[in-house]
Design a protein around this motif. Structure first.
Motif, PDB file in Angstrom:
ATOM      1  N   TYR A  27      27.324  18.767  66.476  1.00 50.95           N
ATOM      2  CA  TYR A  27      26.063  18.148  66.082  1.00 50.95           C
ATOM      3  C   TYR A  27      26.226  16.627  66.141  1.00 50.95           C
ATOM      4  O   TYR A  27      27.325  16.103  65.918  1.00 50.95           O
ATOM      5  CB  TYR A  27      25.684  18.545  64.649  1.00 50.95           C
ATOM      6  N   ARG A  79      16.982  11.324  66.082  1.00 48.21           N
ATOM      7  CA  ARG A  79      17.076  12.769  66.242  1.00 48.21           C
ATOM      8  C   ARG A  79      18.422  13.256  65.758  1.00 48.21           C
ATOM      9  O   ARG A  79      19.413  12.525  65.764  1.00 48.21           O
ATOM     10  CB  ARG A  79      16.913  13.180  67.712  1.00 48.21           C
ATOM     11  N   GLU A 123      20.756  16.426  67.020  1.00 47.59           N
ATOM     12  CA  GLU A 123      20.810  17.409  68.097  1.00 47.59           C
ATOM     13  C   GLU A 123      22.058  18.258  67.967  1.00 47.59           C
ATOM     14  O   GLU A 123      22.992  17.931  67.220  1.00 47.59           O
ATOM     15  CB  GLU A 123      20.784  16.708  69.464  1.00 47.59           C
ATOM     16  N   ARG A 168      22.320  21.842  75.140  1.00 45.02           N
ATOM     17  CA  ARG A 168      21.871  20.799  74.205  1.00 45.02           C
ATOM     18  C   ARG A 168      20.438  21.058  73.762  1.00 45.02           C
ATOM     19  O   ARG A 168      19.578  21.414  74.560  1.00 45.02           O
ATOM     20  CB  ARG A 168      21.987  19.449  74.906  1.00 45.02           C
ATOM     21  N   ARG A 169      20.195  20.838  72.451  1.00 47.84           N
ATOM     22  CA  ARG A 169      18.871  21.100  71.899  1.00 47.84           C
ATOM     23  C   ARG A 169      18.571  20.147  70.746  1.00 47.84           C
ATOM     24  O   ARG A 169      19.397  19.974  69.856  1.00 47.84           O
ATOM     25  CB  ARG A 169      18.779  22.539  71.392  1.00 47.84           C
ATOM     26  N   PRO A 170      17.403  19.505  70.733  1.00 52.33           N
ATOM     27  CA  PRO A 170      17.006  18.713  69.563  1.00 52.33           C
ATOM     28  C   PRO A 170      16.792  19.638  68.364  1.00 52.33           C
ATOM     29  O   PRO A 170      16.246  20.728  68.497  1.00 52.33           O
ATOM     30  CB  PRO A 170      15.693  18.067  69.992  1.00 52.33           C
ATOM     31  N   TRP A 207      13.824  15.807  64.292  1.00 52.22           N
ATOM     32  CA  TRP A 207      13.399  14.558  64.892  1.00 52.22           C
ATOM     33  C   TRP A 207      12.337  13.824  64.088  1.00 52.22           C
ATOM     34  O   TRP A 207      11.933  12.736  64.442  1.00 52.22           O
ATOM     35  CB  TRP A 207      12.858  14.813  66.301  1.00 52.22           C
ATOM     36  N   PRO A 250      17.932  25.890  75.303  1.00 56.08           N
ATOM     37  CA  PRO A 250      17.980  24.441  75.526  1.00 56.08           C
ATOM     38  C   PRO A 250      16.990  24.000  76.597  1.00 56.08           C
ATOM     39  O   PRO A 250      16.526  24.802  77.415  1.00 56.08           O
ATOM     40  CB  PRO A 250      19.408  24.237  76.014  1.00 56.08           C
ATOM     41  N   HIS A 251      16.651  22.717  76.566  1.00 56.57           N
ATOM     42  CA  HIS A 251      15.997  22.024  77.674  1.00 56.57           C
ATOM     43  C   HIS A 251      14.825  22.767  78.287  1.00 56.57           C
ATOM     44  O   HIS A 251      14.748  22.976  79.495  1.00 56.57           O
ATOM     45  CB  HIS A 251      17.012  21.721  78.775  1.00 56.57           C
ATOM     46  N   GLN A 309       9.158  22.529  67.074  1.00 55.64           N
ATOM     47  CA  GLN A 309      10.450  22.300  67.688  1.00 55.64           C
ATOM     48  C   GLN A 309      10.463  22.758  69.140  1.00 55.64           C
ATOM     49  O   GLN A 309      11.154  22.187  69.958  1.00 55.64           O
ATOM     50  CB  GLN A 309      11.544  22.995  66.902  1.00 55.64           C
ATOM     51  N   THR A 341      12.801  17.118  75.602  1.00 54.84           N
ATOM     52  CA  THR A 341      14.255  17.204  75.619  1.00 54.84           C
ATOM     53  C   THR A 341      14.790  16.366  76.772  1.00 54.84           C
ATOM     54  O   THR A 341      14.115  16.137  77.771  1.00 54.84           O
ATOM     55  CB  THR A 341      14.728  18.657  75.772  1.00 54.84           C
TER      56      THR A 341
END
Length: 1295
Positions: free
Chosen positions: A177, A185, A187, A196-198, A201, A379-380, A438, A443
């Motif tokens: 993390y 943010r 992430e 990868r993921r937020p 935020w 992710p993304h 979310q 992203t």
């Protein structure tokens, strides 16, 4: 000690009995009962809550308490209060100090660096089981990792980071993390940076410290914002709540004592350390009055923290702050700190694994835990499938856009499902962190080195994104997952403003507002071709319509317009030119055959048919500063600079306008990535349309046109391109080399794909191979570059300084060059071998050229007192001055082989002149030139470069008439050569090199056999050279080991071709075995190479075993001795490195030089300690004694005269060279005023030394110090201790 005074009573009664006397407690041993008046009965005291006496678990019992520890991990100490780790490995602290991450043991016995040379390492954490350290770098804006042994350093997260200031590792579920103080943010990603993921935020202002509590599925962080606080959430971002929000100002570091679940944090403004339970209860102050605490960690009963002002690591008791001491001081700038021990990250047994820790929760990508459950996440922009476990392989419907230093995407699935307006939370919005929101956050694509992206376009067939970068001046591409990242176009761009992918013909189109061009290439950047160059001012965005074969672009110039041309570049025409000022984005509605554009000045979005008719406004005058534009289904999307937002509306009416992203600065181009199931084909698909190179779609009847790379003509068959330009100019421009074709109607310079040039001034071309010979005066290298610029091979890499002129003898296969600093002219084979110095002692030599038919060599000299042009035979004989009147700054030089004239430029006289090769008929060709530099001829034309006008020009060479400028705006333009060059004529040396063993050099009457400098001819055979000199010096310099022959003049240094030479600081030779030993400072090894074969050096002592400063070879016993000033020892080993042994290890401060006298059995060394001295012993280290300790400052070099039985040393502090008897008697100062002597050696009747300050090698008579002479100047001798010069003494040693 606890001292508690209460208005109570103490009596020696048992629990429940009466008490009558006041009571004062001075320790816990008294505090079993408290006696309360009325009804005067003793009651039990809860020592656990009142005094927290235990390290971990405290159980209150009647009349006392019991301490215990977490089983399996800790055990109770004999004091029955504190716990110690049960695991056997010792505990360490790891901490960052911006440029490195270091490790220190708690007892300070081990203090070492894990990784060095960092930019700005701030936050750190680790994964103990995997032995990996993670850190954030706020200069590079990356998350890095390295193994704990210092290997495998790599960036795992790049792109979209602005200030990654906190890192935390989930060692149970294998996630990392991080938080970012600018994008605001938090992430998450896998340990390798994938998926990868937020996570969070919203409502973040200045997040700083971060920690993970995997066993409770918690994430905890500090925030420095306007409302400072400590917050926590579950590992999936849910359940967010404030833990502490009162009395905080600058909460920096935070740590967790896992056994007690106690949070500790530092506040730099309040100068305190505080503590509380992880739910915020039981808050208390541990320590006050600190200077500027930054980060904190805990191990067992001790807190450790870094302090910026004291530049130290401090420690204190975690329960009460007592026993504060400094663990390590004098640190540069200590940042984050972590305690490193298995108990800090308890392993979870396989039988205990549940949820995400068990096979990733059966999730295809991310598995994140909440309070009592877990779920799969994508992710993304990928979409979670119906099984709620598997993510889609790729996004099918996504908005992609460029923003500052990143490329971003937003899923369009919600639009696809609802076709209704929705709002997406941006980095700085205050939307709630609900699960729905979310999914909608933008992203960052995990792409490295994105600096200033502007335009982008997808190629959905391969899931690629192409983008332009106006700061890097490149066009790049990458897969949506960040892989396959390459630079497609890396040179010749000034301001790449627009890019468009032809998804049918598989080509890449772009505009350049700096060069005012529209170009095309294959999708890998090959076969780059100029399409449109006339009538462009500031072309911006570009789109293509493969269906009809047209392309469209906007132009921001003085007369703003939107233009159209065939995708082959033919028939450009203006579509829209009225009521335009700043036309930015373009988009095509392919189904409705409409062209959309937006104008930042009129603040409108407009549309028209593809032929420019039926123009109308979609949104008129209501926008702020629109930039990027995209269409999808029934929607139009655009970005706006002023509002920092992205919007959408109905593409037919402009109604239903909604905000998609807000508060995101510098949003540029936006495009829709939508995968199509339809297959598009074109005439170019079959055998490339019959074209040899480029097949471009076209609105012509054929539907395609064959095209050639820039500068190359199409043959009459209109299908095939020539191999290259028949006529061209090649010129150097400091950091690149360019080619201008003279075959085509345009004069466009093409940059050859060379990487890393620093200062290219001169060049010449081998007309046989087309190779370009190019010196880089900053790198001190001469390169041979393939004619297409794809391969650059160093041919001369050392013993050159500033090469400003080079000439290729294509017939004789030789290379001549001038060196401004070395003040010389040299010649060699084209591969750099057999180097021979023709002339030394020149003043400021610059340009050079040859004329093989006459056997003559010409060069210019810029000497301020005597500027001139000289000539000599190509073998160096018959040197004479050709021009020395009315000449000031002679720059470029070239021979016209057709008219037998020599041309030169004069930058001070502002002219180009010519003279016959015989020195007659001097004439002025053209005058009034601002600052001419390079010059070349071809046919009837004369070409030259000009520094001041930054241009490439031409004129008629015989009359000087019809001058014209070919290219402008070429800052730093230097030398120029015309192609094709002079023809190759008959080689006077024939096929067997003229019978010469080494060099065969042209001269007017034939040829001359010559030897490389330093080698003599074999006696009685002038065509043969000796293989090596008889007497020579060997020296160490940065990046090289060199040799100076003492056999023949000039005394000149030449490198020994020993590979992988880094920083040799000491050398010695075993003459009988023909072995050269040298100490490498950078590698910290002793290496050896055979003088019979210099290609294969090997190490005799492994890296890390020693840090050698100086070495000496015992050629009788076959041993090697060396000093190690870091470890303060003198050591010895066999020549192969075996049987290594320390022979001197006490009373040494800083041992430096070392020398041996085998026949006397003596060892000598110098010591830079206090006081400095020279010592000796027997070769086994016994019978040690000081022989010189008076008037000695910094004794560097040490040498022995084996015949006279004397020792010589130099003193870098006293600036002298001294000598004495072997016992230190009869000390004599031989030479004075030596600025900084370093290495020292003897040969024959002379003593030789190196001088750091003067960068010279000098010599004098060894008995008197007289006849002092500089052997070589401008030589960068090694900057380390020990001898830098050693000679091949043959039988000179007293064996």
């Amino acid at each position: 000690m606890f001292r508690l005074h209460l208005s109570l009573f103490r009596v020696p009664f048992r629990y429940g009995e009466a008490c009558t006397q006041p009571l004062t407690f001075t320790s816990l041993s008294w505090l079993s009962y408290l006696c309360f008046p009325l009804p005067f009965r003793c009651v039990d005291v809860d020592e656990c809550s009142l005094f927290r006496p235990c390290s971990q678990t405290c159980e209150n019992v009647v009349g006392g308490f019991n301490c215990s520890c977490i089983p399996d991990y800790y055990e109770l100490r004999p004091d029955h209060l504190t716990c110690k780790a049960a695991s056997p490995p010792p505990a360490y602290l790891i901490f960052s100090s911006r440029v490195e991450i270091r490790l220190i043991s708690l007892d300070r016995r081990n203090y070492s660096s894990i990784v060095e040379g960092l930019q700005n390492a701030i936050s750190i954490d680790f994964h103990y089981e995997h032995r990996i350290i993670y850190w954030s770098d706020v200069t590079l804006d990356v998350i890095m990792r390295v193994f704990m042994n210092g290997t495998g350093e790599m960036a795992i997260v790049r792109g979209g980071l602005r200030m990654p200031s906190g890192v935390g590792v989930d060692w149970v579920n294998d996630h990392v993390y991080w938080l970012d103080g600018i994008t605001m943010r938090i992430e998450v990603a896998n340990l390798d940076g994938s998926c990868r993921r937020p996570l969070i935020w919203s409502n973040l202002e200045k997040p700083r410290g971060l920690l993970v509590h995997p066993h409770k599925n918690l994430l905890i962080w500090t925030d420095w914002g306007s409302n400072p606080r400590i917050e926590r959430a579950y590992l999936d971002g849910s359940g967010r709540q404030v833990v502490i929000e009162e009395g905080l100002h600058w909460p920096n570091g935070i740590t967790l004592d896992y056994p007690t679940e106690t949070l500790y944090w530092v506040d730099a403004k309040e100068h305190v350390i505080e503590a509380a339970h992880i739910d915020g209860t039981n808050r208390r102050t541990i320590l006050e009055g600190l200077r500027h605490p930054f980060a904190i960690t805990v191990f067992e009963d001790t807190l450790y923290w870094t302090d910026w002002l004291t530049r130290s690591i401090e420690k204190a008791d975690k329960r009460n702050g007592q026993s504060q001491t400094t663990l390590q001081g004098r640190l540069s700038l200590p940042m984050d700190i972590r305690s490193l021990h298995p108990t800090r990250q308890p392993r979870i047994l396989n039988s205990e694994r549940r949820g995400c820790s068990l096979r990733n929760g059966a999730c295809s990508h991310l598995c994140l835990s909440s309070k009592d459950s877990y779920a799969c996440y994508c992710p993304h922009g990928l979409i979670l499938g119906p099984d709620r476990r598997t993510c889609s392989e790729r996004p099918d419907h996504t908005l992609i856009f460029a923003q500052r230093k990143s490329l971003r995407m937003i899923s369009l699935e919600d639009i696809l499902e609802n076709n209704t307006a929705f709002t997406i939370a941006s980095a700085s919005s205050t939307a709630n962190t609900s699960d729905t929101a979310q999914v909608r956050i933008d992203t960052v694509l995990p792409v490295n080195n994105v600096q200033a992206p502007v335009a982008l376009d997808p190629y959905t067939k391969e899931d690629l994104i192409f983008w332009t970068d106006i700061k890097a001046k490149t066009i790049s591409r990458a897969h949506l997952n960040g892989s396959r990242h390459i630079t497609v176009v890396g040179s010749g761009l000034e301001m790449p403003a627009g890019v468009a992918v032809d998804w049918v013909g598989h080509k890449l189109y772009w505009t350049d507002a700096g060069t005012n061009r529209v170009e095309v290439a294959n999708l890998d950047g090959s076969m780059r071709c100029l399409l449109v160059w006339r009538g462009l001012d500031k072309p911006r965005d570009i789109v293509v319509d493969p269906q009809d074969g047209y392309m469209f672009w906007t132009d921001w110039g003085k007369q703003a317009k939107i233009e159209q041309a065939g995708m082959d570049g033919e028939n450009p025409r203006v579509l829209v030119s009225t009521n335009l000022k700043w036309p930015n984005g373009l988009a095509i509605d392919h189904s409705r055959r409409l062209l959309y554009w937006l104008d930042a000045s009129t603040k409108s979005i407009e549309m028209a048919k593809l032929d420019g008719t039926q123009r109308r406004a979609l949104i008129s005058g209501e926008l702020d500063h629109p930039f990027g534009l995209a269409l999808w289904r029934n929607l139009v999307f655009w970005t706006d600079w002023d509002t920092k937002s992205m919007y959408m509306a109905d593409k037919e009416t402009g109604a239903n306008r909604q905000t998609i992203v807000q508060g995101l600065k510098d949003m540029m181009e936006v495009k829709v990535f939508e995968r199509s199931n339809t297959t598009n084909s074109s005439v170019c698909d079959i055998k490339n349309g019959g074209c040899s190179h480029l097949c471009l779609l076209s609105p012509s009847a054929l539907g395609r046109k064959c095209a050639c790379p820039t500068g190359v003509k199409l043959k009459p068959d209109r299908l095939t391109c020539y191999d290259g330009p028949e006529k061209a100019l090649v010129f150097a421009r400091r950091q690149d080399v360019r080619l201008v074709s003279l075959d085509t109607p345009y004069r466009v310079d093409v940059i050859l794909p060379l990487q890393g040039l620093q200062h290219a001034v001169a060049l010449d071309i081998d007309v046989v191979t087309g190779d370009i010979f190019l010196p880089d005066s900053a790198a001190a290298i001469i390169f041979r570059v393939s004619h297409k610029g794809q391969v650059a091979t160093p041919v001369v890499t050392s013993a050159i300084k500033t090469v400003e002129g080079i000439a290729v003898d294509a017939t004789g296969r030789k290379m001549y060059w001038t060196d401004l600093v070395m003040q010389s002219v040299e010649v060699s084979e084209l591969d750099g071998t057999h180097r021979r110095v023709l002339f030394t002692g020149l003043n400021r030599p610059r340009a050079i050229t040859t004329h093989y038919p006459s056997g003559r060599l010409f060069w210019t000299d810029w000497d301020e007192q005597y500027p001139r042009i000289e000539t000599a035979d190509m073998d160096g004989n018959n040197r004479m001055v050709l021009v020395d009147t009315d000449v000031a700054w002679p720059n470029g030089l070239t021979v016209d082989w057709q008219d037998l004239e020599l041309y030169w430029t004069d930058a001070k006289a502002n002219v180009i002149e010519a003279i016959g090769l015989d020195g007659l008929n001097r004439r002025r060709v053209i005058t009034g030139l601002p600052h001419p530099y390079g010059v070349s001829t071809q046919g009837r034309w004369l070409y030259w470069t000009d520094w001041e006008t930054k241009s490439l020009n031409r004129t008629l060479k015989r009359s000087g008439r019809s001058p014209s400028t070919i290219r402008e705006g070429l800052a730093g333009i230097m030398d120029v050569k015309a192609l094709p060059g002079p023809d190759v004529v008959s080689n006077a040396c024939g096929t067997n090199n003229g019978g010469c063993s080494h060099l065969c050099l042209r001269q007017p009457n034939g040829f001359t056999c010559a030897c490389p400098t330093g080698l003599k001819t074999v006696e009685g055979n002038p065509s043969r050279c000796e293989n090596e000199p008889q007497d020579y010096l060997i020296y160490g310099a940065k990046g090289t080991l060199g040799r100076i022959s003492l056999d023949v003049e000039p005394l000149w240094e030449f490198p020994l071709p020993i590979p992988a030479t880094s920083h040799p600081i000491s050398v010695d030779v075993h003459y009988e075995k023909r072995l050269l030993f040298y100490a490498e400072a950078d590698l910290q090894v002793i290496r050896v190479v055979s003088l019979r074969n210099l290609s294969y050096p090997w190490s005799v002592l492994s890296p890390g075993y020693t840090t050698p400063d100086n070495l000496a070879v015992d050629w009788v016993a076959d041993n090697i001795y060396w000093t190690d000033s870091l470890r303060r020892v003198v050591e010895v080993a066999r020549l192969d490195g075996s049987s290594a042994k320390v022979i001197i290890n006490n009373s040494l401060d800083s041992p430096r030089a070392v020398a041996v006298f085998p026949s006397e059995g003596l060892l000598f060394w110098t010591d830079w300690g206090k006081p400095s001295k020279i010592e000796r012993s027997y070769l086994d280290g016994s019978a040690r004694k000081t022989i010189v300790d008076r008037n000695v400052g910094w004794p560097n070099g040490l040498a022995i005269d084996y015949e006279a039985k004397k020792i010589y040393w130099n003193d870098a502090k006293g600036d002298t060279i001294d000598c004495s008897d072997l016992d230190g008697g009869n000390v004599v100062t031989l030479i004075q005023e030596v600025p900084h002597p370093f290495g020292l050696t003897l040969l024959g009747q002379h003593i030789y030394w190196t001088d750091w300050k003067k960068a010279t090698i000098e010599r004098a008579e060894k008995t008197t110090g007289h006849n002092r002479r500089v052997v070589r100047s401008t030589i960068e001798v090694s900057a380390g201790e020990g001898r830098a010069v050693k000679c091949n003494e043959g039988g000179g040693r007293a064996d």
